[in-house]
Motif scaffolding. Sequence first.
Motif, short mmCIF file in Angstrom:
data_model
loop_
_atom_site.label_atom_id
_atom_site.label_comp_id
_atom_site.label_asym_id
_atom_site.label_seq_id
_atom_site.Cartn_x
_atom_site.Cartn_y
_atom_site.Cartn_z
N ALA A 166 0.81 -1.25 0.01
CA ALA A 166 0.05 0.04 -0.01
C ALA A 166 0.98 1.41 -0.01
N SER A 167 2.03 1.12 0.71
CA SER A 167 2.87 2.32 0.67
C SER A 167 3.33 2.81 -0.52
N VAL A 168 3.91 1.53 -1.28
CA VAL A 168 4.23 1.58 -2.60
C VAL A 168 3.37 2.25 -3.71
N ILE A 169 2.20 1.78 -3.31
CA ILE A 169 0.86 2.55 -4.14
C ILE A 169 0.91 3.85 -3.78
N PHE A 170 0.94 4.24 -2.63
CA PHE A 170 0.74 5.71 -2.43
C PHE A 170 1.85 6.57 -2.92
N ILE A 171 3.17 6.10 -2.84
CA ILE A 171 4.17 6.86 -3.48
C ILE A 171 4.00 7.14 -4.73
N PHE A 172 3.68 5.97 -5.59
CA PHE A 172 3.44 5.93 -6.85
C PHE A 172 2.27 6.98 -7.50
N THR A 173 1.10 6.99 -6.77
CA THR A 173 0.06 7.60 -7.12
C THR A 173 0.39 9.10 -6.81
#
Length: 88
Positions: free
Chosen positions: A58-65
């Motif tokens: 989820a944190s990787v997705i947060f950073i990407f978005t």
Amino acid sequence: MALFLSLKKSILNLNLNMMKKNMGKTDRIVRIILAAIIGVLYFTNIITGTLGLVLLLASVIFIFTSVISFCPLYTIFGLNTCPIESKK
């Protein structure tokens, strides 16, 4: 072959139109801070196991978005935290 190229062009145009910015600066900052906190908690073994991996993802997705200023879920729910630009 021409049909394939036409279809490819249509898909690319659709993707470009769908990925308009919909995240404001505050939203992006909050997501990056949350991702950093989750990363620190994971790598210091405070959160582990399946929950740790899910939160890390989820944190990787947060950073990407945050980097691209676009959240697909915002599009689905009709949300937009990006400030409205004034027309001059």
